[in-house]
Scaffold this motif. Structure first.
Motif, PDB file in Angstrom:
ATOM      1  N   PRO A 210       0.751  -1.329   0.000  1.00 20.00           N
ATOM      2  CA  PRO A 210      -0.069   0.194   0.132  1.00 20.00           C
ATOM      3  C   PRO A 210       0.917   1.188  -0.143  1.00 20.00           C
ATOM      4  N   SER A 211       1.810   1.355   1.081  1.00 20.41           N
ATOM      5  CA  SER A 211       2.743   2.672   0.888  1.00 20.41           C
ATOM      6  C   SER A 211       3.479   2.668  -0.359  1.00 20.41           C
ATOM      7  N   LEU A 212       4.053   1.680  -0.960  1.00 18.94           N
ATOM      8  CA  LEU A 212       4.646   1.871  -2.336  1.00 18.94           C
ATOM      9  C   LEU A 212       3.760   2.254  -3.335  1.00 18.94           C
ATOM     10  N   ARG A 213       2.423   1.668  -3.248  1.00 20.03           N
ATOM     11  CA  ARG A 213       1.515   1.826  -4.321  1.00 20.03           C
ATOM     12  C   ARG A 213       1.204   3.296  -4.266  1.00 20.03           C
ATOM     13  N   ALA A 214       1.026   3.912  -3.311  1.00 19.91           N
ATOM     14  CA  ALA A 214       0.490   5.405  -3.175  1.00 19.91           C
ATOM     15  C   ALA A 214       1.593   6.288  -3.573  1.00 19.91           C
ATOM     16  N   LYS A 215       2.758   5.987  -2.971  1.00 15.24           N
ATOM     17  CA  LYS A 215       3.980   6.931  -3.621  1.00 15.24           C
ATOM     18  C   LYS A 215       4.083   6.589  -5.080  1.00 15.24           C
ATOM     19  N   LEU A 216       4.168   5.692  -5.663  1.00 14.26           N
ATOM     20  CA  LEU A 216       4.447   5.436  -7.101  1.00 14.26           C
ATOM     21  C   LEU A 216       3.261   6.157  -7.880  1.00 14.26           C
ATOM     22  N   ILE A 217       1.957   6.142  -7.584  1.00 12.10           N
ATOM     23  CA  ILE A 217       0.791   6.690  -8.381  1.00 12.10           C
ATOM     24  C   ILE A 217       1.094   8.262  -8.172  1.00 12.10           C
ATOM     25  N   CYS A 218       1.510   8.829  -7.032  1.00 14.35           N
ATOM     26  CA  CYS A 218       1.681  10.273  -6.902  1.00 14.35           C
ATOM     27  C   CYS A 218       3.059  10.842  -7.670  1.00 14.35           C
ATOM     28  N   SER A 219       3.884   9.829  -7.843  1.00 13.69           N
ATOM     29  CA  SER A 219       5.153  10.299  -8.447  1.00 13.69           C
ATOM     30  C   SER A 219       5.250  10.467 -10.169  1.00 13.69           C
ATOM     31  N   GLY A 220       6.069  11.214 -10.426  1.00 10.53           N
ATOM     32  CA  GLY A 220       6.088  11.351 -11.965  1.00 10.53           C
ATOM     33  C   GLY A 220       7.017  10.146 -12.602  1.00 10.53           C
ATOM     34  N   LEU A 221       7.345   9.175 -11.876  1.00 14.48           N
ATOM     35  CA  LEU A 221       7.955   8.250 -12.556  1.00 14.48           C
ATOM     36  C   LEU A 221       7.441   7.700 -13.709  1.00 14.48           C
ATOM     37  N   ASP A 222       8.098   7.208 -15.086  1.00 14.98           N
ATOM     38  CA  ASP A 222       7.279   6.599 -16.015  1.00 14.98           C
ATOM     39  C   ASP A 222       8.076   5.747 -16.424  1.00 14.98           C
ATOM     40  N   GLY A 223       9.348   5.465 -15.901  1.00 16.58           N
ATOM     41  CA  GLY A 223      10.493   4.491 -16.452  1.00 16.58           C
ATOM     42  C   GLY A 223      11.321   4.887 -17.503  1.00 16.58           C
ATOM     43  N   ARG A 224      11.344   6.063 -17.874  1.00 16.98           N
ATOM     44  CA  ARG A 224      12.004   6.871 -19.035  1.00 16.98           C
ATOM     45  C   ARG A 224      13.418   7.494 -18.114  1.00 16.98           C
ATOM     46  N   PHE A 225      14.585   6.726 -18.385  1.00 17.41           N
ATOM     47  CA  PHE A 225      15.552   7.518 -17.482  1.00 17.41           C
ATOM     48  C   PHE A 225      16.051   8.853 -17.881  1.00 17.41           C
ATOM     49  N   GLU A 226      16.620   9.512 -17.156  1.00 13.54           N
ATOM     50  CA  GLU A 226      17.225  10.917 -17.350  1.00 13.54           C
ATOM     51  C   GLU A 226      18.655  10.981 -16.850  1.00 13.54           C
ATOM     52  N   PRO A 227      19.655  11.469 -17.662  1.00 12.13           N
ATOM     53  CA  PRO A 227      20.795  11.857 -17.334  1.00 12.13           C
ATOM     54  C   PRO A 227      20.978  12.057 -15.784  1.00 12.13           C
ATOM     55  N   VAL A 228      22.022  11.900 -15.383  1.00  9.96           N
ATOM     56  CA  VAL A 228      22.245  12.506 -13.771  1.00  9.96           C
ATOM     57  C   VAL A 228      23.724  12.883 -13.565  1.00  9.96           C
ATOM     58  N   ASN A 229      24.484  12.791 -14.806  1.00 10.07           N
ATOM     59  CA  ASN A 229      25.788  13.067 -14.840  1.00 10.07           C
ATOM     60  C   ASN A 229      25.711  13.954 -16.210  1.00 10.07           C
ATOM     61  N   ALA A 230      26.995  14.733 -16.248  1.00  8.28           N
ATOM     62  CA  ALA A 230      27.149  15.570 -17.457  1.00  8.28           C
ATOM     63  C   ALA A 230      28.627  15.699 -17.881  1.00  8.28           C
ATOM     64  N   SER A 231      28.897  15.589 -19.141  1.00  6.57           N
ATOM     65  CA  SER A 231      30.427  15.411 -19.569  1.00  6.57           C
ATOM     66  C   SER A 231      30.670  16.545 -20.570  1.00  6.57           C
ATOM     67  N   ALA A 232      31.970  16.784 -21.038  1.00  4.98           N
ATOM     68  CA  ALA A 232      32.062  17.916 -21.889  1.00  4.98           C
ATOM     69  C   ALA A 232      33.160  17.236 -22.998  1.00  4.98           C
ATOM     70  N   LEU A 233      32.490  17.112 -24.231  1.00  4.24           N
ATOM     71  CA  LEU A 233      33.534  16.771 -25.329  1.00  4.24           C
ATOM     72  C   LEU A 233      34.094  17.709 -25.895  1.00  4.24           C
ATOM     73  N   ILE A 234      35.323  18.382 -25.597  1.00  5.25           N
ATOM     74  CA  ILE A 234      35.998  19.427 -26.147  1.00  5.25           C
ATOM     75  C   ILE A 234      36.917  19.440 -27.101  1.00  5.25           C
ATOM     76  N   HIS A 235      36.769  19.949 -28.265  1.00  5.98           N
ATOM     77  CA  HIS A 235      37.594  19.874 -29.509  1.00  5.98           C
ATOM     78  C   HIS A 235      38.004  21.265 -29.862  1.00  5.98           C
ATOM     79  N   ASP A 236      39.240  21.059 -30.787  1.00  5.94           N
ATOM     80  CA  ASP A 236      39.674  22.483 -31.127  1.00  5.94           C
ATOM     81  C   ASP A 236      39.450  22.801 -32.435  1.00  5.94           C
ATOM     82  N   GLY A 237      38.304  22.164 -33.384  1.00  8.08           N
ATOM     83  CA  GLY A 237      37.846  22.721 -34.484  1.00  8.08           C
ATOM     84  C   GLY A 237      38.821  22.179 -35.592  1.00  8.08           C
ATOM     85  N   ALA A 238      40.108  21.624 -35.367  1.00  8.39           N
ATOM     86  CA  ALA A 238      41.091  20.998 -36.140  1.00  8.39           C
ATOM     87  C   ALA A 238      41.310  19.568 -36.162  1.00  8.39           C
TER      88      ALA A 238
END
Length: 530
Positions: A210-238
């Motif tokens: 019951p407690s898990l069911r109630a929280k899931l219904i009220c959550s915005g979770l839909d099974g689609r993952f989102e990034p939690v980290n960020a990295s930079a691909l840096i290039h010099d244009g050459a």
């Protein structure tokens, strides 16, 4: 990675280092309680405190758990009464369904879970192990959610009947439930036949608890993952890309590998672009005018889970050695053609290749910058003559107690097979000292600070008349970290220390000449010139 087929145990490695809104749990046992098993009491307290900060109205319900944590009994031990901890995995697929398994012993249909074991360094790892054991889903098929990170989604308190067969009296379970997204929808469910009779996916409104069911219904979770980290691909244009050599020490993500700059989102970051900019500034003192989203990479974290990373691209053409590097060993420019020789994630290499291909299509003129024409002398090029490019090689001269480090080259090596030689390599689009530092780490696992390097000798040679000339810079390292180990067995089969006055008979001639020159105090040697 998972053990061989048919083996039930799966030991998860170090705790996940970078997840959204994560706590910083300890991964070692308390020094004042040698009997305490991981996860440590301090880690459990941090996790529960973070959960109650999100759900303050549950403080009364979890008061017995708080008293247990303030006591002396081990909170994860099965014998701790009147209650102890368990952990469960709430796995959500893209149809907003939750995985449930059928327990043979109780006949109940629940999320995968169970007791904490001594190999579980964190509570999250306990949940990961349980879902792998009971349902066959490896951590690589799962990722944490951006909303909850490595904190529990729910803590349930439920009664457990007495079990005379196990000499267990009636008690309570404080079940910490961690929520995961399924990032590999093609993963096969393989239930543990000894304890589980089947598995099924249930929509949120049919979840058993019951407690898990109630929280899931009220959550915005839909099974689609989102990034939690960020990295930079840096290039010099050459055509060059900036890579970061990570420290080769236990407990960090991808130790000793070349990677992109970046890290995990922190509570103060307003966006993943803000995360990338903060990481660039913190790690290298680098600020870029423009960062553009490029791709999402699924990397593997230190606990084996998938980690979605938002990759941004930015252009910069400065000198990496002038940056204030605060983490890792070094920053260096590389051409994509040289990257297969590096120790790096295949997914990172694929990202670079994708960007290089796309950039070449949009800006074909930029690629010509890489191919520099011969530079004429001060008087200009002479009629009927042309400059000849020289191969530039770097060589490491390490001396310890009068002995010199030499490697025995592989018998099938294209150059000097079954012969002793310096640790060496060819310069790419990098400085000679940067090349030396890189080769030392890649070939032998040695970490060298560029400031501890000095030029010891120069050899200018040609193998035969008309052959391409070569210049060999022999550098001495005053200090280094690590013990030489074979990291490129197709090139070198062993490392050994040889007395400088009793070198092996089979040794590359210019290696012997350089060592003799260094011992004699000569800075320069020529070989092969008429």
């Amino acid at each position: 990675m998972p053990t061989a087929a048919g083996t039930r145990r799966w030991k998860v490695s170090e705790p996940q280092p970078v997840t959204a809104r994560s706590t910083t749990p300890s991964s070692s046992a308390s020094p004042n309680c040698e009997a305490e098993l991981p996860p440590t009491r301090s880690h459990i307290k941090n996790v529960v405190a973070a959960y109650l900060k999100r759900h303050p109205t549950e403080a009364t319900l979890l008061e017995p758990l708080s008293r247990t944590l303030d006591g002396t009994a081990e909170p994860t031990n099965r014998s701790t009464l009147p209650g102890h901890l368990t952990c469960s995995a709430v796995v959500i697929d893209r149809d907003r369904r939750v995985l449930h398994i059928h327990h043979k012993a109780t006949g109940k249909v629940l999320a995968p879970g169970g007791h904490v074991e001594e190999d579980d360094r964190t509570l999250l790892e306990a949940a990961l192990r349980e879902v792998h054991e009971e349902a066959g889903i490896p951590p690589a098929a799962l990722c944490v959610t951006a909303e909850f990170g490595d904190l529990p989604f729910d803590i349930d308190v439920h009664d457990i009947d007495a079990n005379p067969a196990k000499s267990e009296g009636a008690h309570q379970h404080y079940d910490l439930r961690f929520v995961f997204h399924l990032v590999r929808p093609d993963v096969e469910i393989a239930v543990q036949p000894e304890e589980v009779s089947g598995a099924q996916w249930l929509p949120f409104d049919e979840v058993a608890s019951p407690s898990l069911r109630a929280k899931l219904i009220c959550s915005g979770l839909d099974g689609r993952f989102e990034p939690v980290n960020a990295s930079a691909l840096i290039h010099d244009g050459a055509g060059r890309y900036l890579l970061h050599l990570r420290d080769d020490i236990p407990g960090i993500w991808e130790p000793g590998a070349w990677s992109l700059l970046g890290g995990g989102r922190e509570p103060g970051d307003t966006s993943l672009e803000a995360t990338a900019r903060r990481e660039l500034l913190e790690e290298a003192g680098l600020e870029l005018d423009v960062l553009e989203p490029f791709a999402v990479e699924l990397a593997t974290g230190t606990n084996g889970m998938a980690v979605p990373i938002q990759i941004f691209t930015g252009q910069w053409s400065g000198d990496p050695t002038a940056l204030s590097l605060a983490e890792g060993v070094m920053l260096t420019w590389f051409n994509p053609d040289a990257m297969p020789r590096l120790r790096m994630s295949p997914s990172t290499l694929e990202l670079v290749r994708r960007h290089a291909a796309a950039h070449a299509e949009r800006h074909p003129r930029d690629q010509a910058v890489v191919r520099q024409p011969p530079i004429p002398g001060p008087e200009g090029p002479k009629a009927g003559s042309s400059s000849i490019p020289h191969i530039v090689g770097v060589h490491l001269y390490l001396e310890r107690d009068g002995q010199v480090l030499l490697g025995l080259r592989h018998p099938d090596s294209a150059y000097a097979g079954s012969t002793h030689h310096f640790l060496a390599g060819h310069c790419e689009q990098e400085s000679a000292v940067a090349c030396l530092v890189r080769e030392a780490q890649e070939e032998a696992g040695l970490l060298i600070d560029p400031q501890d390097v000095e030029l010891a000798h120069v050899v200018h040679m040609v193998d035969e008349p008309g052959a391409q000339p070569r210049v060999g810079f022999v550098f001495r390292a005053r200090r280094w970290t690590g013990t030489p180990e074979v990291r490129e067995p197709d090139r070198c089969v062993s490392w050994g220390w040889w007395p400088a006055d009793a070198l092996p008979e089979l040794i590359v001639p210019y290696t012997r000449a350089a060592i003799e020159g260094i011992r004699a105090g000569r800075p320069y040697t020529e070989l092969g010139w008429a």
